[in-house]
Design a protein around this motif. Structure first.
Motif, PDB file in Angstrom:
ATOM      1  N   ALA A 175       5.770   5.777 -17.592  1.00  0.00           N
ATOM      2  CA  ALA A 175       5.115   5.598 -16.092  1.00  0.00           C
ATOM      3  C   ALA A 175       4.638   7.062 -15.695  1.00  0.00           C
ATOM      4  CB  ALA A 175       6.119   5.044 -15.313  1.00  0.00           C
ATOM      5  N   GLY A 176       5.045   8.070 -15.920  1.00  0.00           N
ATOM      6  CA  GLY A 176       4.747   9.257 -15.469  1.00  0.00           C
ATOM      7  C   GLY A 176       3.316   9.618 -16.389  1.00  0.00           C
ATOM      8  N   THR A 177       3.309   9.231 -17.704  1.00  0.00           N
ATOM      9  CA  THR A 177       2.142   9.714 -18.427  1.00  0.00           C
ATOM     10  C   THR A 177       0.853   8.615 -18.209  1.00  0.00           C
ATOM     11  OG1 THR A 177       3.828  10.706 -20.085  1.00  0.00           O
ATOM     12  CG2 THR A 177       1.574  10.031 -20.851  1.00  0.00           C
ATOM     13  N   ALA A 178       1.228   7.372 -18.174  1.00  0.00           N
ATOM     14  CA  ALA A 178       0.355   6.344 -17.896  1.00  0.00           C
ATOM     15  C   ALA A 178       0.420   5.560 -17.023  1.00  0.00           C
ATOM     16  CB  ALA A 178       0.100   5.574 -19.532  1.00  0.00           C
ATOM     17  N   PRO A 194       1.347  -4.150 -17.763  1.00  0.00           N
ATOM     18  CA  PRO A 194       0.597  -5.515 -17.305  1.00  0.00           C
ATOM     19  C   PRO A 194       0.409  -6.277 -18.432  1.00  0.00           C
ATOM     20  CG  PRO A 194      -0.716  -3.277 -17.689  1.00  0.00           C
ATOM     21  CD  PRO A 194       0.891  -2.812 -18.033  1.00  0.00           C
ATOM     22  N   GLU A 195      -0.217  -7.189 -17.895  1.00  0.00           N
ATOM     23  CA  GLU A 195      -0.649  -8.324 -19.187  1.00  0.00           C
ATOM     24  C   GLU A 195      -1.632  -7.681 -19.811  1.00  0.00           C
ATOM     25  OE1 GLU A 195       0.504 -11.598 -19.677  1.00  0.00           O
ATOM     26  OE2 GLU A 195       1.858 -11.108 -18.356  1.00  0.00           O
ATOM     27  N   PHE A 224       2.028   1.317 -16.943  1.00  0.00           N
ATOM     28  CA  PHE A 224       3.417   1.221 -17.077  1.00  0.00           C
ATOM     29  C   PHE A 224       4.091   1.604 -15.397  1.00  0.00           C
ATOM     30  CE2 PHE A 224       2.510   2.577 -21.124  1.00  0.00           C
ATOM     31  CZ  PHE A 224       2.955   1.507 -21.915  1.00  0.00           C
ATOM     32  N   THR A 225       5.233   0.653 -15.065  1.00  0.00           N
ATOM     33  CA  THR A 225       5.823   0.874 -13.968  1.00  0.00           C
ATOM     34  C   THR A 225       7.232   0.717 -14.334  1.00  0.00           C
ATOM     35  OG1 THR A 225       5.793  -1.381 -13.402  1.00  0.00           O
ATOM     36  CG2 THR A 225       3.964   0.178 -12.319  1.00  0.00           C
ATOM     37  N   LEU A 228       5.920  -3.961 -25.602  1.00  0.00           N
ATOM     38  CA  LEU A 228       7.214  -3.279 -25.035  1.00  0.00           C
ATOM     39  C   LEU A 228       8.426  -3.874 -25.470  1.00  0.00           C
ATOM     40  CD1 LEU A 228       8.072  -0.612 -23.288  1.00  0.00           C
ATOM     41  CD2 LEU A 228       7.501  -2.204 -21.384  1.00  0.00           C
ATOM     42  N   ASP A 229       9.389  -3.253 -26.028  1.00  0.00           N
ATOM     43  CA  ASP A 229      10.623  -3.674 -26.180  1.00  0.00           C
ATOM     44  C   ASP A 229      11.575  -3.269 -25.238  1.00  0.00           C
ATOM     45  OD1 ASP A 229      13.109  -4.798 -27.352  1.00  0.00           O
ATOM     46  OD2 ASP A 229      12.573  -3.721 -29.319  1.00  0.00           O
TER      47      ASP A 229
END
Length: 77
Positions: A23-26, A41-42, A30-31, A11-12
């Motif tokens: 975050a809405g899709t997955a 997450p790691e 993602f947060t 993630l850039d």
């Protein structure tokens, strides 16, 4: 994609615009942090269609996915 396949999320954060689409899709991957930028997450994480969808639809093209073991590119903006 197999049930046991694992992916690494790159993630850039410098280009993330904080749209929240990822975050809405997955939401398990993602947060959004307090500054409104996406966090992941790691790695590795389980491969999923939702994760691929989040990467493909990121408006800032900030998400790259690779296989956890070989580093083979799954998706890159």
């Amino acid at each position: 994609m197999t049930a046991e396949e694992q992916w690494r999320i790159e993630l850039d954060s410098a280009v993330c615009v904080g749209s929240g689409l990822c975050a809405g899709t997955a939401p398990t991957c993602f947060t959004l942090d307090t500054a409104g930028r996406a966090t992941a997450p790691e790695s590795p994480v389980p491969a999923s269609p939702e994760l691929l969808d989040a990467a493909e639809n990121c408006p800032a093209a900030a998400i790259t996915l690779r296989t956890a073991e070989e580093g083979k590119e799954i998706f890159a903006p």
